[in-house]
Write a protein that holds these residues in place. Structure first.
Motif, PDB file in Angstrom:
ATOM      1  N   ASN B   8       0.775  -1.247   0.000  1.00  0.00           N
ATOM      2  CA  ASN B   8       0.000   0.000   0.000  1.00  0.00           C
ATOM      3  C   ASN B   8       0.802   1.291   0.000  1.00  0.00           C
ATOM      4  O   ASN B   8       0.304   2.314   0.438  1.00  0.00           O
ATOM      5  N   GLY B   9       2.036   1.230  -0.450  1.00  0.00           N
ATOM      6  CA  GLY B   9       2.825   2.458  -0.513  1.00  0.00           C
ATOM      7  C   GLY B   9       2.378   3.338  -1.671  1.00  0.00           C
ATOM      8  O   GLY B   9       1.762   2.871  -2.631  1.00  0.00           O
ATOM      9  N   THR B  10       2.705   4.620  -1.565  1.00  0.00           N
ATOM     10  CA  THR B  10       2.448   5.539  -2.680  1.00  0.00           C
ATOM     11  C   THR B  10       3.732   5.626  -3.496  1.00  0.00           C
ATOM     12  O   THR B  10       4.715   6.214  -3.054  1.00  0.00           O
ATOM     13  N   VAL B  11       3.700   4.995  -4.659  1.00  0.00           N
ATOM     14  CA  VAL B  11       4.948   4.720  -5.377  1.00  0.00           C
ATOM     15  C   VAL B  11       5.250   5.781  -6.441  1.00  0.00           C
ATOM     16  O   VAL B  11       4.401   6.078  -7.288  1.00  0.00           O
ATOM     17  N   PRO B  14       9.262   6.859 -11.755  1.00  0.00           N
ATOM     18  CA  PRO B  14       9.077   7.514 -13.046  1.00  0.00           C
ATOM     19  C   PRO B  14       9.484   6.650 -14.246  1.00  0.00           C
ATOM     20  O   PRO B  14       8.853   6.740 -15.297  1.00  0.00           O
ATOM     21  N   ALA B  15      10.480   5.803 -14.066  1.00  0.00           N
ATOM     22  CA  ALA B  15      10.923   4.996 -15.209  1.00  0.00           C
ATOM     23  C   ALA B  15       9.816   4.059 -15.668  1.00  0.00           C
ATOM     24  O   ALA B  15       9.777   3.654 -16.833  1.00  0.00           O
ATOM     25  N   ASN B  16       8.914   3.696 -14.768  1.00  0.00           N
ATOM     26  CA  ASN B  16       7.814   2.819 -15.134  1.00  0.00           C
ATOM     27  C   ASN B  16       6.477   3.547 -15.163  1.00  0.00           C
ATOM     28  O   ASN B  16       5.420   2.918 -15.091  1.00  0.00           O
ATOM     29  N   GLY B  17       6.542   4.858 -15.232  1.00  0.00           N
ATOM     30  CA  GLY B  17       5.333   5.656 -15.393  1.00  0.00           C
ATOM     31  C   GLY B  17       4.418   5.654 -14.184  1.00  0.00           C
ATOM     32  O   GLY B  17       3.225   5.917 -14.302  1.00  0.00           O
ATOM     33  N   ARG B  18       4.951   5.327 -13.014  1.00  0.00           N
ATOM     34  CA  ARG B  18       4.103   5.353 -11.821  1.00  0.00           C
ATOM     35  C   ARG B  18       4.348   6.660 -11.075  1.00  0.00           C
ATOM     36  O   ARG B  18       5.430   6.902 -10.575  1.00  0.00           O
ATOM     37  N   ASN B  19       3.301   7.464 -11.014  1.00  0.00           N
ATOM     38  CA  ASN B  19       3.435   8.776 -10.406  1.00  0.00           C
ATOM     39  C   ASN B  19       2.486   8.869  -9.218  1.00  0.00           C
ATOM     40  O   ASN B  19       1.339   9.272  -9.352  1.00  0.00           O
ATOM     41  N   GLY B  20       2.969   8.407  -8.080  1.00  0.00           N
ATOM     42  CA  GLY B  20       2.117   8.439  -6.895  1.00  0.00           C
ATOM     43  C   GLY B  20       1.031   7.393  -6.926  1.00  0.00           C
ATOM     44  O   GLY B  20      -0.085   7.636  -6.483  1.00  0.00           O
ATOM     45  N   VAL B  21       1.321   6.212  -7.433  1.00  0.00           N
ATOM     46  CA  VAL B  21       0.344   5.124  -7.505  1.00  0.00           C
ATOM     47  C   VAL B  21       0.383   4.322  -6.200  1.00  0.00           C
ATOM     48  O   VAL B  21       1.453   3.907  -5.750  1.00  0.00           O
ATOM     49  N   VAL B  22      -0.793   4.134  -5.594  1.00  0.00           N
ATOM     50  CA  VAL B  22      -0.836   3.306  -4.388  1.00  0.00           C
ATOM     51  C   VAL B  22      -0.862   1.848  -4.815  1.00  0.00           C
ATOM     52  O   VAL B  22      -1.745   1.414  -5.559  1.00  0.00           O
ATOM     53  N   MET B  23       0.131   1.111  -4.390  1.00  0.00           N
ATOM     54  CA  MET B  23       0.241  -0.280  -4.863  1.00  0.00           C
ATOM     55  C   MET B  23       1.159  -1.078  -3.939  1.00  0.00           C
ATOM     56  O   MET B  23       1.812  -0.535  -3.054  1.00  0.00           O
ATOM     57  N   ASP B  24       1.200  -2.386  -4.182  1.00  0.00           N
ATOM     58  CA  ASP B  24       2.136  -3.253  -3.466  1.00  0.00           C
ATOM     59  C   ASP B  24       3.394  -3.446  -4.295  1.00  0.00           C
ATOM     60  O   ASP B  24       3.335  -3.496  -5.522  1.00  0.00           O
TER      61      ASP B  24
END
Ligand code: SF4
Ligand SMILES: [Zn+2]
Lengths: 441, 560
Positions: B8-11, B14-24
């Motif tokens: 559940n972190g806010t990830v 940038p290299a994988n296009g995740r900009n503040g995505v909540v995920m495992d």
């Protein structure tokens, strides 16, 4: 009846490009011929180096002793660990006859037991090292001298006798990129208190009165800046003004000048001031040309020891870890002082040679406290040690890193395998045993 | 096999296009993996709800090992004595800090800030062995070093004689034998000129004494070699005329001289000055012109070399620069030249808020971050310890993310600074995603470290977890946790596990036909035997890792 070892040609072994550790030159082009457990030839080495190599004798004793009684290594590790871990003020001393790996482990032990660590360089360092800390330095690796120097000043050093191959490999006689004719392309000046063999070979010999080096160096600084200096300098220092003026002119107008200093300048009283003066002179000359001032370098690996202690603790020698972090005070924490004042209550000595230069009061105290000693020959210190480890001879029987006076690192090429553990392995064994005892914070 | 789930972190990845995505995120041993099948349960779960997650930081240009750094330690006991020490613990070694921390302290301090990779930018190959030994005493971090080549006489001579192939083979051999990572150019030709007795080299077409070779030829040649050897990192350049008013013309000329080749220009702040070289008073910022050139040239990247106020130690492979700084500061000075390879200068320095020049240097650094449009082209650095210690990175982040804070400081510096730069007009504020780019994703990509700087499957499990805080400085100063190679090494600022990271190097291969010529060169001019030069594999103590040299698309990390 003794049977002479067989030395027929088939049993000869050759080790090429070995590093000679006998003087500060650390020549790395020695070709050793080995017959059985003896070195029978050391090609390229000078007489000093040859004698050192050919004098090598395999030591018979192995293992460890506690109170003079042979014990299994594990038992010796545990005993050594207990001595060091129980001590209130243990010291770790030596390191100049050690390779980098062993030095790194020695500092680790000092850190773990909260001891005080000093290198044998500690004493010499207190002069030229303090100078370095106050003004810096202008140095280069010796190949720069070989390839470029057209003016070489040897001050308080007699390399012809102390560093026999320095001239050919690095300095006065070496030929290089911009010095294709070697000696002919250079002007060589010797400054010393008496006429040495090096002085005889120089283009110019300036005989300075004992204790007057600083004044001469300060006068050269003035002359280089065009400051008028009184004639009386000649009577005061032994070197006439016109000779100093000539040297100053040469220093200013050379392409690449270097002042090599030896113990005659740095290990006398006022050595720190002398080295500072030589350094500042070289620094100021860089306004006109390239000029360097550097030490000749000592036998062994004291420079490497300083480097390791510095990168692990931040300070080059005389480091006290008793408060849980490194503190530095060469006056207070030099091992000779600590022993003289009777403060240490246990010691880890790495190569007993390192204690011979200690003052008598220090040696007397050392005899009273439990000592863990690592050595490759059966010395007095080793035989008296509470825990004694017979280790491989670092110069002939181990690999590892040594560091030239100009900071160039070199890897030793051992002539022999040793039946004894290396210093590094023994120190690692002690370190692990200390860890097994548990934390001491 | 250990399986860790970070829940559940806010990830920010940038290299994988995740900009503040909540995920495992999932870690298996030392690598990041895709989520496992639902049946597989993690051995450990870290609850990162509400926390910010980024890849471990990557410092692509710092000075942390080798003879130059260690000479600075030896020369400056006062630097350590006045700074808080690092006490030993049951698991860690003690050390000293200040602008040049001891080796163990360096590793712990970087890790404490959430940095897990650092590249020393200037090692003379003759000293490679020393650098590698010190790496073994620099814990936690993965490390690499760049090899000083811009004044390597053999390389310059080959380029001068038009023997490009020989220069390229020599470079391949040099990188392999020193176990280095890439090519560093410091003041191309200028250090060699200094050693010959000149004061320096001043322009790109000035010839190096005794050689038919110019800085332009060195830059072009080594940039091309880096590309032809398929090195993971481009040539890494410290331009001529560092620190001089008016040097932006040289910097622009250096950029043009590359003629479209990939290159990284380092501590660009020190190379972006307008004005007249003979008149300190005319000193001004030329960042807008240089940055717009960078904006139009995606093949060239920069790191900043930010100056922050306070005492530090200047250390450089640029010998004449060391002398220049000694003359300016009047402080103690160490110079140390390496035979036919490199130079070195060390001078203590204090950057003062009230000094016009220092204030402008501070502003110029910030302008770089704010005027380069694409954050993938600009990297956060202080050129540790030259502009400031790496421990100041959180301060830079605060300055970039908060324009009010920036303007407050700008009001405090020398009043003339505002007239000589455009910083006051720049409203841009960095987002967390952009911070993640300039401090990890970008430098990893520029270095060509494909398993660093991102959190996709296959990446090294080097991860920093932050507690979000509007006080950005506090947020980045004290990460909640730092994971290195899948182990939690830092927990709320405490080192939890003392591990040793890898040493990355390249094996680009080379035409061995060059070896007899190099051997001849060594026999004639070098004081170390050819066969004693370079670093044996055993000196890496099993920590070595090879970064492959191949066209970008097929590159994948392997371990030796
Ligand atoms: S000069 Fe010194 S290092 Fe060289 S061979 Fe002689 S004793 Fe050994
Ligand atoms: Zn740098």
């Amino acid at each position: 009846m003794a049977i002479a070892p067989k030395t027929d040609r088939t049993s000869l072994r050759v080790v090429s490009d070995a590093v000679c550790t006998f003087c500060g030159c650390l020549c790395d082009d020695i070709q050793l011929t080995i017959a059985g457990n003896q070195i029978v030839n050391a090609e390229n080495a000078c007489e000093l180096g040859r004698a050192d190599y050919l004098g090598y004798r395999a030591e018979l004793q192995t293992g460890a002793m506690v109170h003079g009684v042979a014990v299994p290594l594990e038992e010796a590790f545990a005993k050594a660990a207990k001595i060091l871990a129980d001590a209130r003020f243990p010291i770790v001393y030596g390191l100049s006859e050690s390779v980098g790996e062993a030095q790194r482990m020695a500092v680790a032990i000092a850190d773990r037991v909260g001891g005080c660590i000093d290198t044998t360089a500690g004493q010499a360092f207190s002069q030229s090292g303090m100078a370095f800390q106050s003004v810096g330095k202008v140095a280069c690796s010796l190949g720069e001298v070989k390839n470029r120097a057209d003016l070489i000043v040897l001050w308080g050093t007699n390399p012809t006798e102390s560093h026999p191959r320095h001239a050919d490999r690095y300095s006065t006689k070496a030929s290089g990129l911009f010095t294709p004719n070697g000696r002919k392309d250079r002007h060589v000046v010797v400054v010393d208190i008496c006429q040495t063999a090096s002085a005889v070979e120089a283009d110019q010999f300036l005989q300075v009165m004992p204790g007057k080096d600083f004044e001469v160096l300060w006068c050269l600084r003035a002359l280089i800046k065009g400051v008028v200096v009184a004639d009386s300098i000649g009577a005061r220092t032994g070197i006439p003004l016109e000779k100093l003026q000539d040297l100053a002119n040469r220093m200013r107008s050379c392409q690449f000048g270097v002042l090599f200093f030896g113990s005659g300048l740095s290990a006398t009283s006022g050595g720190q001031m002398n080295v500072e003066a030589a350094t500042i002179l070289a620094q100021e000359l860089n306004e006109f040309t390239r000029f360097y001032a550097m030490p000749m370098g000592e036998r062994g690996n004291s420079n490497g020891a300083e480097n390791v202690v510095a990168w692990q603790t931040g300070y080059p020698c005389a480091v006290h870890l008793g408060r849980g972090y490194p503190r530095y005070n060469p006056g207070e924490f030099s091992v000779s002082g600590i022993l003289e004042r009777g403060e240490a209550d246990a010691a880890l000595i790495i190569s007993a040679n390192s204690v011979v230069d200690l003052p008598q009061d220090a040696l007397d105290h050392l005899a009273k406290i439990p000592c863990v000693v690592l050595d490759c020959t059966s010395t007095v210190a080793l035989n008296r040690a509470t825990v004694a480890f017979f280790v491989a001879n670092y110069a002939f029987e181990t690999s590892g890193t040594v560091c030239r006076a100009d900071d160039v690192p070199l890897t030793l090429r051992p002539a022999f395998d040793s039946p004894r553990l290396s210093q590094t392995s023994v120190l690692r064994g002690i370190d692990q045993a200390i860890r097994a005892i548990g934390p001491r914070i | 096999m250990t399986l860790i789930r970070i829940k559940n972190g806010t990830v920010y990845d940038p290299a994988n296009g995740r900009n503040g995505v909540v995920m495992d995120l999932w870690i298996r041993d030392a690598s990041i993996v895709d989520g496992p099948t639902p049946e597989e349960l993690p051995d450990q779960t870290i609850d990162a709800s509400g926390l910010v997650i980024m890849p471990g930081g990557v410092d692509m240009h710092c000075h942390i090992v080798g003879p130059k750094v260690n000479m600075a330690r030896k020369m400056r006991p006062e630097d350590h004595r006045d700074a808080p020490p690092v006490p030993r613990t049951t698991i860690t070694r003690s050390g000293t800090t200040g602008s040049v921390p001891s080796s163990f302290a360096t590793g712990y301090l970087y890790a404490g800030l959430g940095y897990t990779t650092a590249v020393d930018a200037a090692i003379p190959p003759l000293s490679a062995l020393h650098a590698h030994e010190e790496f073994l005493d620099t814990p936690i971090l993965d490390k690499a070093f760049l090899v000083l080549m811009g004044n390597n006489y053999y390389a310059l001579k080959a380029l001068a004689e038009g023997e490009y192939e020989r220069a390229r083979a020599f470079t391949g051999w040099l990188l392999e034998s020193s176990r280095g990572y890439g090519i560093k150019v410091v003041n191309p030709g200028g250090v060699e000129a200094w050693k010959t007795g000149w004061d320096n080299i001043h322009s790109l077409d000035e010839k190096v004494p005794h050689l038919d070779c110019t800085p332009r030829m060195i830059l072009k040649g080594l940039a091309q070699i880096a590309m032809d050897l398929h090195l993971p990192h481009s040539v890494h350049v410290h331009c001529n005329n560092l620190g001089l008013p008016g040097n932006s013309a040289t910097t622009l000329a250096s950029m043009e001289a590359l003629e479209g080749r990939r290159a990284h220009l380092t501590h660009i702040q020190f190379h972006s000055y307008g004005g007249d070289s003979n008149d300190q008073g005319s000193f001004c910022s030329d960042v807008p012109a240089l940055a717009s050139w960078i904006n139009a040239h995606p093949e060239v990247t920069v790191d900043v070399g930010q100056v922050l106020f306070g005492p530090t130690t200047s250390m450089t492979g640029d010998g004449p620069l060391g002398y220049f700084l000694h003359k300016v500061t009047g402080r103690k000075w160490t110079s140390s030249d390496t035979e036919l390879e490199a130079g070195c200068g060390i001078v203590p320095i204090v950057y003062k808020e009230k000094s016009f020049v220092h204030g402008l240097q501070w502003a110029i650094g910030l302008e770089w971050y704010l005027l380069v449009n694409d954050p993938w082209q600009v990297v956060m650095s202080t050129d540790h310890p030259n502009g400031a210690s790496f421990v100041s990175y959180p301060e830079i982040i605060a300055l970039l993310m908060d324009r009010n804070y920036r303007n407050e400081i700008l009001k405090r510096v020398h009043p003339r600074v505002r007239e000589r730069c455009v910083l006051a007009d720049l409203d841009r504020e960095y987002s967390l995603q952009e911070i993640a780019i300039i401090s990890r994703a970008g430098p990893a990509r520029i270095l060509g470290m494909t398993n660093k700087g991102h959190l996709g499957a296959g990446a090294d499990a080097d991860i920093t977890i932050y507690t979000p805080d509007t006080d950005r400085r506090r947020m980045f100063e004290l990460p909640r946790a730092v994971i290195k190679s899948g182990r939690v090494v830092v927990d709320r600022g405490e080192i939890r596990e003392d591990i040793l990271g890898r040493v990355w190097h390249v094996r680009p291969g080379y035409d061995s036909g060059v070896l007899p010529d190099i051997r001849k060169w060594f026999d004639a001019f070098v004081t170390v035997r050819f066969d004693n030069y370079g670093v044996d594999k055993s000196c890496l103590a099993g920590m070595g890792a090879v970064s492959p040299c191949a066209p970008k698309t097929t590159r994948k990390g392997s371990v030796s």
